[in-house]
Design an enzyme around this catalytic site. Structure first.
Site, PDB file in Angstrom:
ATOM      1  N   PRO A 164       0.815  -1.224   0.059  1.00  0.00           N
ATOM      2  CA  PRO A 164       0.126   0.030   0.029  1.00  0.00           C
ATOM      3  C   PRO A 164       0.640   1.382   0.187  1.00  0.00           C
ATOM      4  O   PRO A 164       1.875   1.281   0.596  1.00  0.00           O
ATOM      5  CB  PRO A 164      -0.710  -0.102   1.302  1.00  0.00           C
ATOM      6  CG  PRO A 164      -0.321  -1.195   2.081  1.00  0.00           C
ATOM      7  CD  PRO A 164       0.595  -2.095   1.218  1.00  0.00           C
ATOM      8  N   ASN A 165       0.273   2.266  -0.661  1.00  0.00           N
ATOM      9  CA  ASN A 165       0.892   3.706  -0.788  1.00  0.00           C
ATOM     10  C   ASN A 165       2.179   3.891  -1.385  1.00  0.00           C
ATOM     11  O   ASN A 165       2.656   5.019  -1.702  1.00  0.00           O
ATOM     12  CB  ASN A 165       0.770   4.433   0.528  1.00  0.00           C
ATOM     13  CG  ASN A 165      -0.272   4.321   1.130  1.00  0.00           C
ATOM     14  OD1 ASN A 165      -1.401   4.752   0.628  1.00  0.00           O
ATOM     15  ND2 ASN A 165      -0.324   3.746   2.504  1.00  0.00           N
ATOM     16  N   ARG A 178       4.635  11.361  -1.876  1.00  0.00           N
ATOM     17  CA  ARG A 178       4.308  11.050  -0.456  1.00  0.00           C
ATOM     18  C   ARG A 178       5.576  11.223   0.572  1.00  0.00           C
ATOM     19  O   ARG A 178       6.422  10.573   0.220  1.00  0.00           O
ATOM     20  CB  ARG A 178       3.777   9.573  -0.278  1.00  0.00           C
ATOM     21  CG  ARG A 178       3.647   8.932   1.174  1.00  0.00           C
ATOM     22  CD  ARG A 178       3.323   7.481   1.244  1.00  0.00           C
ATOM     23  NE  ARG A 178       3.390   6.903   2.283  1.00  0.00           N
ATOM     24  CZ  ARG A 178       3.621   5.735   2.805  1.00  0.00           C
ATOM     25  NH1 ARG A 178       4.186   4.861   2.143  1.00  0.00           N
ATOM     26  NH2 ARG A 178       3.590   5.478   4.061  1.00  0.00           N
ATOM     27  N   TYR A 184      10.800   9.242   1.883  1.00  0.00           N
ATOM     28  CA  TYR A 184      10.971   8.062   0.652  1.00  0.00           C
ATOM     29  C   TYR A 184      11.494   8.850  -0.594  1.00  0.00           C
ATOM     30  O   TYR A 184      11.676   8.336  -1.704  1.00  0.00           O
ATOM     31  CB  TYR A 184       9.516   7.868   0.293  1.00  0.00           C
ATOM     32  CG  TYR A 184       8.818   7.059   1.489  1.00  0.00           C
ATOM     33  CD1 TYR A 184       9.084   5.810   2.033  1.00  0.00           C
ATOM     34  CD2 TYR A 184       7.873   7.685   2.099  1.00  0.00           C
ATOM     35  CE1 TYR A 184       8.562   5.304   2.867  1.00  0.00           C
ATOM     36  CE2 TYR A 184       7.005   7.297   3.271  1.00  0.00           C
ATOM     37  CZ  TYR A 184       7.563   5.841   3.640  1.00  0.00           C
ATOM     38  OH  TYR A 184       7.060   5.303   4.667  1.00  0.00           O
ATOM     39  N   ASN A 216       7.910  -5.627  -0.926  1.00  0.00           N
ATOM     40  CA  ASN A 216       8.007  -4.369   0.188  1.00  0.00           C
ATOM     41  C   ASN A 216       6.372  -4.369   0.571  1.00  0.00           C
ATOM     42  O   ASN A 216       5.745  -3.975  -0.367  1.00  0.00           O
ATOM     43  CB  ASN A 216       8.366  -3.008  -0.580  1.00  0.00           C
ATOM     44  CG  ASN A 216       8.348  -1.729   0.379  1.00  0.00           C
ATOM     45  OD1 ASN A 216       7.426  -1.930   1.331  1.00  0.00           O
ATOM     46  ND2 ASN A 216       9.045  -0.739  -0.016  1.00  0.00           N
ATOM     47  N   ALA A 219       2.942  -0.972   4.818  1.00  0.00           N
ATOM     48  CA  ALA A 219       2.310  -0.721   6.260  1.00  0.00           C
ATOM     49  C   ALA A 219       1.990  -2.517   6.776  1.00  0.00           C
ATOM     50  O   ALA A 219       1.978  -2.610   7.773  1.00  0.00           O
ATOM     51  CB  ALA A 219       1.180   0.055   6.494  1.00  0.00           C
ATOM     52  N   HIS A 275       4.020  -4.558   9.387  1.00  0.00           N
ATOM     53  CA  HIS A 275       3.751  -4.319  10.651  1.00  0.00           C
ATOM     54  C   HIS A 275       2.635  -5.359  11.326  1.00  0.00           C
ATOM     55  O   HIS A 275       2.496  -5.464  12.697  1.00  0.00           O
ATOM     56  CB  HIS A 275       3.639  -3.128  11.311  1.00  0.00           C
ATOM     57  CG  HIS A 275       4.867  -2.015  10.415  1.00  0.00           C
ATOM     58  ND1 HIS A 275       6.260  -2.256  10.564  1.00  0.00           N
ATOM     59  CD2 HIS A 275       4.637  -1.252   9.613  1.00  0.00           C
ATOM     60  CE1 HIS A 275       6.684  -1.417   9.817  1.00  0.00           C
ATOM     61  NE2 HIS A 275       5.825  -0.667   9.273  1.00  0.00           N
ATOM     62  N   ASP A 328       2.298 -15.745   6.401  1.00  0.00           N
ATOM     63  CA  ASP A 328       1.740 -17.215   6.249  1.00  0.00           C
ATOM     64  C   ASP A 328       1.914 -17.348   4.654  1.00  0.00           C
ATOM     65  O   ASP A 328       2.088 -18.642   4.376  1.00  0.00           O
ATOM     66  CB  ASP A 328       0.269 -17.393   6.663  1.00  0.00           C
ATOM     67  CG  ASP A 328       0.309 -17.400   8.056  1.00  0.00           C
ATOM     68  OD1 ASP A 328       1.337 -17.490   8.834  1.00  0.00           O
ATOM     69  OD2 ASP A 328      -0.869 -17.380   8.663  1.00  0.00           O
ATOM     70  N   GLU A 335      12.571  -9.178   1.906  1.00  0.00           N
ATOM     71  CA  GLU A 335      11.691  -7.947   2.240  1.00  0.00           C
ATOM     72  C   GLU A 335      12.658  -6.692   2.193  1.00  0.00           C
ATOM     73  O   GLU A 335      13.733  -6.892   2.574  1.00  0.00           O
ATOM     74  CB  GLU A 335      11.327  -7.861   3.646  1.00  0.00           C
ATOM     75  CG  GLU A 335      10.820  -7.003   4.307  1.00  0.00           C
ATOM     76  CD  GLU A 335      10.035  -7.223   5.806  1.00  0.00           C
ATOM     77  OE1 GLU A 335       9.896  -6.036   6.368  1.00  0.00           O
ATOM     78  OE2 GLU A 335      10.278  -8.218   6.472  1.00  0.00           O
ATOM     79  N   HIS A 358      12.667  -2.314   1.978  1.00  0.00           N
ATOM     80  CA  HIS A 358      12.168  -1.023   2.425  1.00  0.00           C
ATOM     81  C   HIS A 358      13.147   0.166   1.867  1.00  0.00           C
ATOM     82  O   HIS A 358      14.069  -0.096   2.177  1.00  0.00           O
ATOM     83  CB  HIS A 358      11.902  -0.701   3.905  1.00  0.00           C
ATOM     84  CG  HIS A 358      10.905  -2.016   4.608  1.00  0.00           C
ATOM     85  ND1 HIS A 358       9.541  -1.840   4.334  1.00  0.00           N
ATOM     86  CD2 HIS A 358      11.006  -3.083   5.044  1.00  0.00           C
ATOM     87  CE1 HIS A 358       9.022  -3.050   4.812  1.00  0.00           C
ATOM     88  NE2 HIS A 358       9.877  -3.668   5.312  1.00  0.00           N
ATOM     89  N   LEU A 359      12.390   1.104   1.313  1.00  0.00           N
ATOM     90  CA  LEU A 359      13.225   2.343   0.835  1.00  0.00           C
ATOM     91  C   LEU A 359      13.744   2.863   2.211  1.00  0.00           C
ATOM     92  O   LEU A 359      14.701   3.266   1.958  1.00  0.00           O
ATOM     93  CB  LEU A 359      12.181   3.384   0.296  1.00  0.00           C
ATOM     94  CG  LEU A 359      11.688   3.117  -1.128  1.00  0.00           C
ATOM     95  CD1 LEU A 359      10.619   3.544  -1.530  1.00  0.00           C
ATOM     96  CD2 LEU A 359      12.759   2.755  -1.999  1.00  0.00           C
ATOM     97  N   SER A 360      13.107   3.003   3.276  1.00  0.00           N
ATOM     98  CA  SER A 360      13.508   3.803   4.463  1.00  0.00           C
ATOM     99  C   SER A 360      14.162   2.899   5.412  1.00  0.00           C
ATOM    100  O   SER A 360      13.636   1.720   5.355  1.00  0.00           O
ATOM    101  CB  SER A 360      12.516   4.619   4.977  1.00  0.00           C
ATOM    102  OG  SER A 360      11.399   4.015   5.659  1.00  0.00           O
ATOM    103  N   ARG A 396      13.019   4.580  12.573  1.00  0.00           N
ATOM    104  CA  ARG A 396      11.687   5.416  12.412  1.00  0.00           C
ATOM    105  C   ARG A 396      10.877   5.129  13.736  1.00  0.00           C
ATOM    106  O   ARG A 396      11.294   4.628  14.905  1.00  0.00           O
ATOM    107  CB  ARG A 396      11.037   5.125  11.054  1.00  0.00           C
ATOM    108  CG  ARG A 396      11.709   5.342  10.014  1.00  0.00           C
ATOM    109  CD  ARG A 396      11.128   5.335   8.714  1.00  0.00           C
ATOM    110  NE  ARG A 396       9.836   6.115   8.540  1.00  0.00           N
ATOM    111  CZ  ARG A 396       8.956   6.123   7.601  1.00  0.00           C
ATOM    112  NH1 ARG A 396       9.023   4.866   6.740  1.00  0.00           N
ATOM    113  NH2 ARG A 396       7.728   6.713   8.011  1.00  0.00           N
ATOM    114  N   ARG A 428       6.954   0.969  13.622  1.00  0.00           N
ATOM    115  CA  ARG A 428       7.715   0.772  12.114  1.00  0.00           C
ATOM    116  C   ARG A 428       8.953  -0.331  12.300  1.00  0.00           C
ATOM    117  O   ARG A 428       9.436  -1.127  11.485  1.00  0.00           O
ATOM    118  CB  ARG A 428       8.114   1.724  11.280  1.00  0.00           C
ATOM    119  CG  ARG A 428       6.698   2.776  10.924  1.00  0.00           C
ATOM    120  CD  ARG A 428       7.410   3.656  10.018  1.00  0.00           C
ATOM    121  NE  ARG A 428       6.354   4.812   9.699  1.00  0.00           N
ATOM    122  CZ  ARG A 428       5.090   4.578   9.093  1.00  0.00           C
ATOM    123  NH1 ARG A 428       5.265   3.734   8.213  1.00  0.00           N
ATOM    124  NH2 ARG A 428       4.380   5.800   8.797  1.00  0.00           N
TER     125      ARG A 428
END
Length: 155
Positions: free
Chosen positions: A17-18, A25, A30, A81, A84, A87, A94, A105, A107-109, A114, A118
């Site tokens: 998402p997002n 954003r 990001y 990625n 949200a 978390h 699963d 996995e 993540h950009l950040s 953070r 997160r």
């Protein structure tokens, strides 16, 4: 492992998402690269290192899970990625465990630097590893890792 006729590896790239709002954003977190620019960079790099890439971005958990399930029939690895969902999506975790493909996995950040919430990933235990905090480079490093992991499995 299933090789394409050209011998390249097949990787599913999932964005949660997002992520479609990259460039708009929270650019202080990001960056200003758009989602389209990020995808082009990832696709170009995948091609350069011999990876056939199929990608999907969805704001819907079920669509991501369906893509993970379908990957069992064609992919050699997954780069994800979860956004949200990182978390709290035990369902995505699963699904990754169920298909038994090596997953990475990304993540950009740096999620560990953070907000407290997160810093915990419920998805990470279902993956080979996590790459976070390197911006677009996180994805390129994940592709390198996926290729190495799959090649090691061949030996």
């Amino acid at each position: 492992m299933q090789l394409t006729p050209s011998g390249s590896l097949r990787v599913l790239l999932l964005n949660g998402p997002n992520l479609n709002l990259l460039g708009q954003r929270e650019p202080d977190i990001y960056g200003t690269m758009t989602f389209e620019e990020l995808n082009k960079r990832i696709r170009d790099y995948a091609k350069e290192i011999g990876i056939e890439l199929k990608s999907l971005q969805s704001n819907h958990e079920g669509a991501l899970i369906d893509a993970i399930h379908e990957a069992a029939d064609w992919a050699d690895a997954i780069v994800i990625n979860p956004g949200a969902y990182t978390h709290y999506s035990y369902a995505i975790a699963d699904a990754l465990k169920a298909v038994r493909l090596p997953a990475i996995e990304v993540h950009l950040s740096n999620i560990h630097a953070r907000d407290e919430f997160r810093r915990t990933s419920v998805v990470a235990p279902a993956t080979v590893g996590q790459i976070a905090g390197f911006g677009a480079m996180s994805y390129l490093l994940a592709l390198q890792a996926a290729k190495a992991i799959v090649q090691q499995g061949r030996e």
